[in-house]
Design an enzyme around this catalytic site. Structure first.
Site, PDB file in Angstrom:
ATOM      1  N   GLY A  30      -3.911   9.277  -5.388  1.00 36.06           N
ATOM      2  CA  GLY A  30      -3.263  10.159  -6.351  1.00 36.06           C
ATOM      3  C   GLY A  30      -1.776  10.319  -6.115  1.00 36.06           C
ATOM      4  O   GLY A  30      -1.163   9.578  -5.357  1.00 36.06           O
ATOM      5  N   TYR A  31      -1.201  11.323  -6.790  1.00 37.72           N
ATOM      6  CA  TYR A  31       0.250  11.521  -6.843  1.00 37.72           C
ATOM      7  C   TYR A  31       0.891  10.197  -7.276  1.00 37.72           C
ATOM      8  O   TYR A  31       1.747   9.637  -6.615  1.00 37.72           O
ATOM      9  CB  TYR A  31       0.809  12.016  -5.501  1.00 37.72           C
ATOM     10  CG  TYR A  31       2.029  12.900  -5.714  1.00 37.72           C
ATOM     11  CD1 TYR A  31       1.887  14.195  -6.223  1.00 37.72           C
ATOM     12  CD2 TYR A  31       3.308  12.443  -5.458  1.00 37.72           C
ATOM     13  CE1 TYR A  31       2.985  14.991  -6.463  1.00 37.72           C
ATOM     14  CE2 TYR A  31       4.420  13.236  -5.695  1.00 37.72           C
ATOM     15  CZ  TYR A  31       4.250  14.499  -6.191  1.00 37.72           C
ATOM     16  OH  TYR A  31       5.351  15.280  -6.430  1.00 37.72           O
ATOM     17  N   GLY A  35       4.410   2.361  -8.777  1.00 31.67           N
ATOM     18  CA  GLY A  35       3.682   1.365  -7.979  1.00 31.67           C
ATOM     19  C   GLY A  35       2.209   1.353  -8.365  1.00 31.67           C
ATOM     20  O   GLY A  35       1.628   0.303  -8.672  1.00 31.67           O
ATOM     21  N   HIS A  36       1.606   2.539  -8.385  1.00 32.81           N
ATOM     22  CA  HIS A  36       0.204   2.648  -8.817  1.00 32.81           C
ATOM     23  C   HIS A  36       0.056   2.169 -10.267  1.00 32.81           C
ATOM     24  O   HIS A  36      -0.899   1.483 -10.615  1.00 32.81           O
ATOM     25  CB  HIS A  36      -0.274   4.096  -8.749  1.00 32.81           C
ATOM     26  CG  HIS A  36      -0.212   4.732  -7.394  1.00 32.81           C
ATOM     27  ND1 HIS A  36       0.691   5.709  -7.080  1.00 32.81           N
ATOM     28  CD2 HIS A  36      -0.966   4.542  -6.267  1.00 32.81           C
ATOM     29  CE1 HIS A  36       0.503   6.106  -5.839  1.00 32.81           C
ATOM     30  NE2 HIS A  36      -0.488   5.409  -5.309  1.00 32.81           N
ATOM     31  N   GLY A 147      -2.080  -2.949  -3.585  1.00 30.58           N
ATOM     32  CA  GLY A 147      -0.660  -3.260  -3.504  1.00 30.58           C
ATOM     33  C   GLY A 147      -0.295  -3.959  -2.203  1.00 30.58           C
ATOM     34  O   GLY A 147      -0.808  -3.624  -1.128  1.00 30.58           O
ATOM     35  N   LYS A 149       2.328  -3.492  -0.839  1.00 31.63           N
ATOM     36  CA  LYS A 149       3.039  -2.449  -0.079  1.00 31.63           C
ATOM     37  C   LYS A 149       2.287  -2.135   1.222  1.00 31.63           C
ATOM     38  O   LYS A 149       2.876  -1.942   2.270  1.00 31.63           O
ATOM     39  CB  LYS A 149       3.151  -1.207  -0.962  1.00 31.63           C
ATOM     40  CG  LYS A 149       3.430   0.100  -0.249  1.00 31.63           C
ATOM     41  CD  LYS A 149       4.904   0.280  -0.073  1.00 31.63           C
ATOM     42  CE  LYS A 149       5.319   1.527   0.678  1.00 31.63           C
ATOM     43  NZ  LYS A 149       4.362   2.545   0.946  1.00 31.63           N
ATOM     44  N   SER A 186       4.036   7.723  -2.452  1.00 33.92           N
ATOM     45  CA  SER A 186       3.799   9.152  -2.705  1.00 33.92           C
ATOM     46  C   SER A 186       4.514   9.982  -1.646  1.00 33.92           C
ATOM     47  O   SER A 186       4.906  11.116  -1.895  1.00 33.92           O
ATOM     48  CB  SER A 186       2.294   9.447  -2.674  1.00 33.92           C
ATOM     49  OG  SER A 186       1.612   8.591  -3.556  1.00 33.92           O
ATOM     50  N   ARG A 187       4.677   9.417  -0.467  1.00 35.24           N
ATOM     51  CA  ARG A 187       5.299  10.162   0.639  1.00 35.24           C
ATOM     52  C   ARG A 187       6.818  10.290   0.484  1.00 35.24           C
ATOM     53  O   ARG A 187       7.423  11.081   1.192  1.00 35.24           O
ATOM     54  CB  ARG A 187       4.955   9.519   1.985  1.00 35.24           C
ATOM     55  CG  ARG A 187       3.498   9.712   2.371  1.00 35.24           C
ATOM     56  CD  ARG A 187       3.203   9.254   3.788  1.00 35.24           C
ATOM     57  NE  ARG A 187       1.891   9.686   4.240  1.00 35.24           N
ATOM     58  CZ  ARG A 187       0.793   8.933   4.242  1.00 35.24           C
ATOM     59  NH1 ARG A 187       0.834   7.695   3.815  1.00 35.24           N
ATOM     60  NH2 ARG A 187      -0.360   9.427   4.670  1.00 35.24           N
TER      61      ARG A 187
HETATM   62  P1  AMP Z   1      -2.175   5.083  -2.088  1.00 35.00           P
HETATM   63  O1  AMP Z   1      -2.336   6.064  -3.199  1.00 35.00           O
HETATM   64  O2  AMP Z   1      -0.919   5.238  -1.316  1.00 35.00           O
HETATM   65  O3  AMP Z   1      -3.404   4.955  -1.239  1.00 35.00           O
HETATM   66  O4  AMP Z   1      -2.011   3.665  -2.803  1.00 35.00           O
HETATM   67  C1  AMP Z   1      -2.979   3.176  -3.687  1.00 35.00           C
HETATM   68  C2  AMP Z   1      -2.689   1.734  -3.998  1.00 35.00           C
HETATM   69  O5  AMP Z   1      -1.394   1.622  -4.596  1.00 35.00           O
HETATM   70  C3  AMP Z   1      -2.670   0.845  -2.755  1.00 35.00           C
HETATM   71  O6  AMP Z   1      -3.301  -0.390  -3.056  1.00 35.00           O
HETATM   72  C4  AMP Z   1      -1.209   0.673  -2.482  1.00 35.00           C
HETATM   73  O7  AMP Z   1      -0.888  -0.521  -1.800  1.00 35.00           O
HETATM   74  C5  AMP Z   1      -0.655   0.650  -3.899  1.00 35.00           C
HETATM   75  N1  AMP Z   1       0.770   0.982  -3.873  1.00 35.00           N
HETATM   76  C6  AMP Z   1       1.350   2.086  -3.345  1.00 35.00           C
HETATM   77  N2  AMP Z   1       2.691   2.017  -3.453  1.00 35.00           N
HETATM   78  C7  AMP Z   1       2.968   0.841  -4.065  1.00 35.00           C
HETATM   79  C8  AMP Z   1       4.174   0.169  -4.449  1.00 35.00           C
HETATM   80  N3  AMP Z   1       5.376   0.708  -4.229  1.00 35.00           N
HETATM   81  N4  AMP Z   1       4.070  -1.030  -5.063  1.00 35.00           N
HETATM   82  C9  AMP Z   1       2.860  -1.584  -5.281  1.00 35.00           C
HETATM   83  N5  AMP Z   1       1.687  -1.012  -4.943  1.00 35.00           N
HETATM   84  C10 AMP Z   1       1.734   0.179  -4.338  1.00 35.00           C
END
Ligand code: AMP
Length: 279
Positions: A30-31, A35-36, A147, A149, A186-187
């Site tokens: 979430g948040y 990117g998401h 991602g 990332k 998100s951070r």
């Molecule tokens: P998270 O919510 O941080 O667990 O991320 C969920 C998904 O979004 C994961 O597969 C991450 O790698 C992807 N993600 C987060 N930030 C980015 C970004 N800047 N570019 C591409 N994918 C991202």
């Protein structure tokens, strides 16, 4: 549509798949940001239906990490999901995913989860793999989107799917950055104005590394030193790790003579940020 129970997701996906529709899953905490959104857009392009899971998974956070203050905004998330073409949000409470607190079963992709972030965040990838495996079983998607990332996470999930014969195709998506180079996260919301500027040192140091590689440097130690030197110039930055590993098996490499993952984690003030380059 947003649902909170496993049964609701299963029923919906089962109906879709009975109708011959393909389903894409985008697991998130979430948040949501651009990117998401890029993952959701890609899923919507490639699949008939898209499920976005939003779950801040408690078992992947260490005792001194930011579980309690992890940012949340379900209204904004709903809006982003809708605009990006998601058909269903699965946003379970902790008790739905872990009815008796901690699970009895954990998944550890041992050989890939010891280095890089795994060395700094013990148990993190066990928590990630366990929740992702649960999501795969709950959602039964044809494809799941992750991602680049989180490069180590992606490598680990791919291996888990191979080792355990999950019937899902893993799609890796490029890192989305702000115009000035900062990888979206998100951070990033934790950063003060001053820290936000300092955080550019992550992408800047990777760009320096890329230029050196393009100019013919192949020694990992030299590239690593270049990155460390650049980061150390920034007073608000403290290196957690800088590693150069084989992009496939995440083992250390001395010479960059095949595809390498250059990964780093840096504290900017109290906020730990990660970034990477695959070359
Ligand atoms: P998270 O919510 O941080 O667990 O991320 C969920 C998904 O979004 C994961 O597969 C991450 O790698 C992807 N993600 C987060 N930030 C980015 C970004 N800047 N570019 C591409 N994918 C991202």
């Amino acid at each position: 549509m947003i649902v909170k129970t496993i049964q609701q997701v299963k029923e919906q996906v089962e109906n879709w798949r009975k109708d011959g529709l393909t389903v894409g899953l985008v697991p998130t905490m979430g948040y949501l940001h651009e990117g998401h959104k890029s993952l959701i857009l890609r899923a919507a392009k490639e699949c008939d239906k898209v499920v976005v899971s939003i779950f801040v998974n408690p078992i992947q956070f260490g005792p001194n990490e930011d579980l309690d203050k992890y940012p949340r905004d379900i209204y904004m998330d709903k809006e982003i999901c809708k605009n990006a073409g998601a058909d269903l949000i699965f946003a379970p409470e902790d008790i739905e995913m872990y009815p008796y607190g901690k699970p009895y079963t954990y998944i550890d992709v041992e050989k890939l989860s010891k280095g890089l972030c795994g060395a700094k965040r013990p148990g993190h990838f066990v928590g990630v793999c366990t929740v992702v495996a649960k999501l795969f079983n709950i959602v039964n998607a044809n494809k799941a989107y992750f991602g680049q990332k989180d490069a180590q996470q992606l490598a680990i999930i791919k291996k888990m799917v191979e080792d355990l014969n999950f019937d899902v195709e893993i799609v890796s998506c490029p890192i989305i950055r702000e115009k000035d180079g900062l990888a979206l996260s998100s951070r990033n919301t934790y950063l003060s104005v001053e820290e936000r500027k300092a955080a550019l040192v992550l992408s800047r140091s990777l760009n320096k590394a890329k230029k050196a590689l393009e100019a013919g440097e192949i020694l990992a130690s030299n590239i690593k030193n270049l990155i460390i030197e650049e980061i150390n110039k920034e007073p608000l930055a403290k290196i957690d790790y800088v590693e150069i590993v084989d992009a496939d098996n995440l083992q250390d490499m001395d010479k960059i003579d095949k595809e390498a993952l250059i990964g780093l984690a840096v504290f900017i003030g109290k906020t730990r940020l990660i970034d990477n380059l695959v070359y």
